[in-house]
Design a protein around this motif. Structure first.
Motif, PDB file in Angstrom:
ATOM      1  N   ARG A  45       7.541  26.239  -3.116  1.00 26.45           N
ATOM      2  CA  ARG A  45       7.056  24.416  -3.569  1.00 26.45           C
ATOM      3  C   ARG A  45       7.285  24.024  -4.300  1.00 26.45           C
ATOM      4  NH1 ARG A  45       2.326  27.979  -2.867  1.00 26.45           N
ATOM      5  NH2 ARG A  45       1.136  26.533  -4.106  1.00 26.45           N
ATOM      6  N   ALA A  46       7.255  22.955  -3.883  1.00 28.97           N
ATOM      7  CA  ALA A  46       7.993  21.733  -5.362  1.00 28.97           C
ATOM      8  C   ALA A  46       6.742  21.891  -7.076  1.00 28.97           C
ATOM      9  CB  ALA A  46       7.436  20.480  -4.264  1.00 28.97           C
ATOM     10  N   GLU A  47       5.881  22.721  -6.879  1.00 25.76           N
ATOM     11  CA  GLU A  47       5.211  22.305  -7.528  1.00 25.76           C
ATOM     12  C   GLU A  47       5.185  23.404  -8.612  1.00 25.76           C
ATOM     13  OE1 GLU A  47       2.086  23.389  -4.364  1.00 25.76           O
ATOM     14  OE2 GLU A  47       3.484  22.320  -4.506  1.00 25.76           O
ATOM     15  N   LEU A  48       6.307  24.825  -8.301  1.00 22.89           N
ATOM     16  CA  LEU A  48       6.709  25.031  -9.153  1.00 22.89           C
ATOM     17  C   LEU A  48       7.636  24.425 -10.449  1.00 22.89           C
ATOM     18  CD1 LEU A  48      10.433  26.180  -9.299  1.00 22.89           C
ATOM     19  CD2 LEU A  48       9.562  26.952  -6.751  1.00 22.89           C
ATOM     20  N   HIS A  49       8.394  23.241  -9.996  1.00 20.91           N
ATOM     21  CA  HIS A  49       8.959  22.965 -10.906  1.00 20.91           C
ATOM     22  C   HIS A  49       7.663  22.710 -12.238  1.00 20.91           C
ATOM     23  CE1 HIS A  49      11.589  22.406  -7.467  1.00 20.91           C
ATOM     24  NE2 HIS A  49      12.671  22.344  -8.510  1.00 20.91           N
ATOM     25  N   LEU A  50       6.590  22.168 -12.218  1.00 24.52           N
ATOM     26  CA  LEU A  50       5.506  21.758 -12.699  1.00 24.52           C
ATOM     27  C   LEU A  50       5.611  23.373 -14.001  1.00 24.52           C
ATOM     28  CD1 LEU A  50       3.002  19.997 -10.697  1.00 24.52           C
ATOM     29  CD2 LEU A  50       5.026  19.305 -12.356  1.00 24.52           C
ATOM     30  N   ASP A  51       5.443  24.538 -13.557  1.00 25.87           N
ATOM     31  CA  ASP A  51       5.614  25.189 -14.177  1.00 25.87           C
ATOM     32  C   ASP A  51       7.168  25.362 -14.654  1.00 25.87           C
ATOM     33  OD1 ASP A  51       3.076  26.071 -13.185  1.00 25.87           O
ATOM     34  OD2 ASP A  51       4.642  26.980 -11.795  1.00 25.87           O
ATOM     35  N   ILE A  52       7.920  25.230 -14.419  1.00 28.87           N
ATOM     36  CA  ILE A  52       9.091  26.041 -14.848  1.00 28.87           C
ATOM     37  C   ILE A  52       9.214  24.787 -16.127  1.00 28.87           C
ATOM     38  CG2 ILE A  52      11.735  25.253 -15.180  1.00 28.87           C
ATOM     39  CD1 ILE A  52      11.341  26.206 -11.752  1.00 28.87           C
ATOM     40  N   GLU A  53       9.045  22.674 -16.091  1.00 34.34           N
ATOM     41  CA  GLU A  53       9.085  22.355 -16.801  1.00 34.34           C
ATOM     42  C   GLU A  53       7.880  22.990 -18.536  1.00 34.34           C
ATOM     43  OE1 GLU A  53       9.538  18.565 -18.979  1.00 34.34           O
ATOM     44  OE2 GLU A  53      10.766  20.104 -17.636  1.00 34.34           O
ATOM     45  N   ALA A  54       7.179  23.453 -17.810  1.00 37.40           N
ATOM     46  CA  ALA A  54       5.795  23.755 -19.051  1.00 37.40           C
ATOM     47  C   ALA A  54       6.506  25.265 -19.580  1.00 37.40           C
ATOM     48  CB  ALA A  54       4.341  23.797 -18.167  1.00 37.40           C
ATOM     49  N   ILE A  55       7.156  25.938 -19.334  1.00 38.18           N
ATOM     50  CA  ILE A  55       7.541  27.408 -20.174  1.00 38.18           C
ATOM     51  C   ILE A  55       8.878  26.648 -21.189  1.00 38.18           C
ATOM     52  CG2 ILE A  55       8.502  29.675 -19.257  1.00 38.18           C
ATOM     53  CD1 ILE A  55       5.283  29.324 -19.262  1.00 38.18           C
ATOM     54  N   THR A  56       9.579  25.837 -19.854  1.00 38.37           N
ATOM     55  CA  THR A  56      11.007  25.950 -20.496  1.00 38.37           C
ATOM     56  C   THR A  56      10.604  24.787 -22.122  1.00 38.37           C
ATOM     57  OG1 THR A  56      11.201  24.157 -19.604  1.00 38.37           O
ATOM     58  CG2 THR A  56      12.781  26.233 -18.974  1.00 38.37           C
ATOM     59  N   ALA A  57       9.417  24.014 -22.205  1.00 30.86           N
ATOM     60  CA  ALA A  57       8.930  23.537 -23.151  1.00 30.86           C
ATOM     61  C   ALA A  57       8.604  24.400 -23.938  1.00 30.86           C
ATOM     62  CB  ALA A  57       9.211  22.817 -22.443  1.00 30.86           C
ATOM     63  N   HIS A  58       7.709  25.379 -23.659  1.00 24.64           N
ATOM     64  CA  HIS A  58       7.551  26.439 -24.913  1.00 24.64           C
ATOM     65  C   HIS A  58       8.269  27.131 -25.295  1.00 24.64           C
ATOM     66  CE1 HIS A  58       4.044  28.563 -26.195  1.00 24.64           C
ATOM     67  NE2 HIS A  58       4.708  29.847 -26.289  1.00 24.64           N
ATOM     68  N   LEU A  59       9.651  27.388 -24.685  1.00 29.41           N
ATOM     69  CA  LEU A  59      10.693  28.124 -25.000  1.00 29.41           C
ATOM     70  C   LEU A  59      12.141  27.648 -26.137  1.00 29.41           C
ATOM     71  CD1 LEU A  59      12.140  29.962 -21.458  1.00 29.41           C
ATOM     72  CD2 LEU A  59      11.193  31.647 -23.593  1.00 29.41           C
ATOM     73  N   SER A  60      11.649  25.778 -24.976  1.00 28.15           N
ATOM     74  CA  SER A  60      12.556  25.290 -26.306  1.00 28.15           C
ATOM     75  C   SER A  60      12.087  25.034 -27.910  1.00 28.15           C
ATOM     76  CB  SER A  60      12.584  24.308 -25.871  1.00 28.15           C
ATOM     77  OG  SER A  60      13.678  23.937 -24.333  1.00 28.15           O
ATOM     78  N   GLU A  61      10.309  24.972 -27.943  1.00 28.02           N
ATOM     79  CA  GLU A  61      10.147  24.398 -29.052  1.00 28.02           C
ATOM     80  C   GLU A  61      10.111  25.781 -29.844  1.00 28.02           C
ATOM     81  OE1 GLU A  61       6.274  23.649 -28.545  1.00 28.02           O
ATOM     82  OE2 GLU A  61       6.660  21.905 -26.446  1.00 28.02           O
ATOM     83  N   ALA A  62      10.225  27.512 -29.393  1.00 27.51           N
ATOM     84  CA  ALA A  62      10.504  28.507 -29.791  1.00 27.51           C
ATOM     85  C   ALA A  62      11.947  29.164 -30.398  1.00 27.51           C
ATOM     86  CB  ALA A  62       9.861  29.414 -29.199  1.00 27.51           C
ATOM     87  N   GLY A  63      12.582  28.029 -29.571  1.00 29.15           N
ATOM     88  CA  GLY A  63      13.548  28.373 -30.568  1.00 29.15           C
ATOM     89  C   GLY A  63      14.710  28.435 -29.616  1.00 29.15           C
TER      90      GLY A  63
END
Length: 360
Positions: free
Chosen positions: A54-72
């Motif tokens: 479902r389309a809402e999974l992109h909200l999860d991807i955006e949140a998790i990848t932002a967290h990963l990016s912040e962690a380097g």
């Protein structure tokens, strides 16, 4: 006038302002339609999601990848449309019979530079994949994201019932006589498995097979995880079990008579423990080998069910006469792997102990 598939892609890419792009199909995945997009604005990955998502999974991807990016940690990122959306959902059916459908949920992601593998042949590669998964888990330990999209992809009882239903509905399917004895052995294996349900639920990749690890183009160095539709919470033995059954089978998922390679198994766990040994509880560690057996058994059930229903997994028409035949082959391969884990359990437990004992 019939519309071409290229015209559909151009219509979709227009939402991102990409009108002068060359497209290259990527066939490595089994589920989503995937293309590489090369344009004056750069390189991207375009995907149309399988209807199971479902389309809402992109909200999860955006949140998790932002967290990963912040962690380097390097990670693919979603590219917002000209209107600022994370995805595009088209609801336009074909106007004429034979036209390609424009229905579906489409997304664009940044394209990371690297290479993917379909199998692991060297312990150094297994070590790298393990270390990358350890860094991934450790980075997300502090993440408190509440997932918008959840899908139960794992569970022995779930997939046993699916296989039972496929058998009940198969009628006179051409492969029924080959699937039935396979199913009986799988049902017996399911009955021997230990429950993992009481363990902690971790934020996980959800599909850590080796083809979802991006390696450096020139070096044997793991860089990033791709294919993030399966992000969610799982027990660690399920996550690592899925990883190890993929990484520690040098024959690959489509190989004949695969078996657990203990040198790859120990290398992968040594790499993982090097990064995340303090993250793993003693209860989780004690069930990691069981996790490999469970995932191999579960996958064998899934492939055997689709050998009869022929509705889910992709297949290679150049090697097999039908989807059912390819998935029967995959089911037999995973069954062989599950048997190997059961035969070599004591050796695998010893390799696990050495891997974690060597961790700092």
């Amino acid at each position: 006038m019939a519309i071409s598939m290229r015209a559909v892609f151009d219509q979709v890419l227009g939402h991102w302002g990409l009108w002068q792009a060359s497209l290259t199909p990527i066939s490595a995945g089994l589920i989503n339609l995937t293309l590489r997009v090369d344009s004056p604005m750069g390189a991207f990955i375009l995907q149309r999601l399988h209807p199971i998502f479902r389309a809402e999974l992109h909200l999860d991807i955006e949140a998790i990848t932002a967290h990963l990016s912040e962690a380097g940690l390097p990670t693919p990122r979603l590219v917002r449309t000209l209107k600022g959306d994370l995805w595009v959902e088209l609801e336009e059916p074909p106007e004429q019979p034979g036209e390609p459908s424009r229905l579906g949920i489409w997304r664009l992601q940044t394209a990371l530079v690297g290479r993917t593998l379909t199998r692991v042949e060297l312990p150094a590669l297994a070590w790298e994949a393990g270390a990358l998964l350890g860094r991934f888990h450790l980075a997300l330990q502090s993440c408190e994201h509440r997932f918008r999209f959840t899908r139960q992809a794992h569970g022995l009882d779930l997939h046993r019932r699916s296989l039972e239903q496929a058998i009940a509905n198969c009628g006179g399917h051409r492969l029924a006589e080959k699937v039935l004895p396979l199913a009986e052995e799988l049902f017996a294996m399911v009955d021997r498995r230990v429950s993992l349900e009481e363990l902690p639920q971790r934020i996980t990749h959800g599909d850590p097979k080796i083809s979802n690890v991006l390696f450096h183009e020139l070096e044997d160095r793991a860089l990033a995880w791709v294919d993030l539709d399966t992000l969610g919470r799982l027990t660690l033995p399920v996550e690592l079990g899925d990883a190890l059954r993929s990484w520690c089978n040098p024959m690959g998922e489509d190989g004949h008579e695969p078996a657990l390679d203990l040198s790859l198994f120990e290398a992968a766990l040594t790499g993982y423990a090097r990064e995340a040994s303090g993250f793993v509880t003693s209860e989780e560690k004690g069930l990691l080998v069981e996790g490999v057996a469970q995932i191999a058994t579960e996958l064998a059930c899934r492939f055997a069910a689709d050998a009869l229903s022929e509705s889910y997994f992709g297949w290679d028409a150049s090697r097999f006469p039908g989807r059912g035949e390819h998935n029967l082959h995959r089911a037999l391969a995973q069954l062989s792997l599950a048997r190997s884990v059961e035969r070599r359990r004591s050796e695998a437990e010893a390799a696990l102990s050495r891997a974690f004992s060597a961790a700092p």
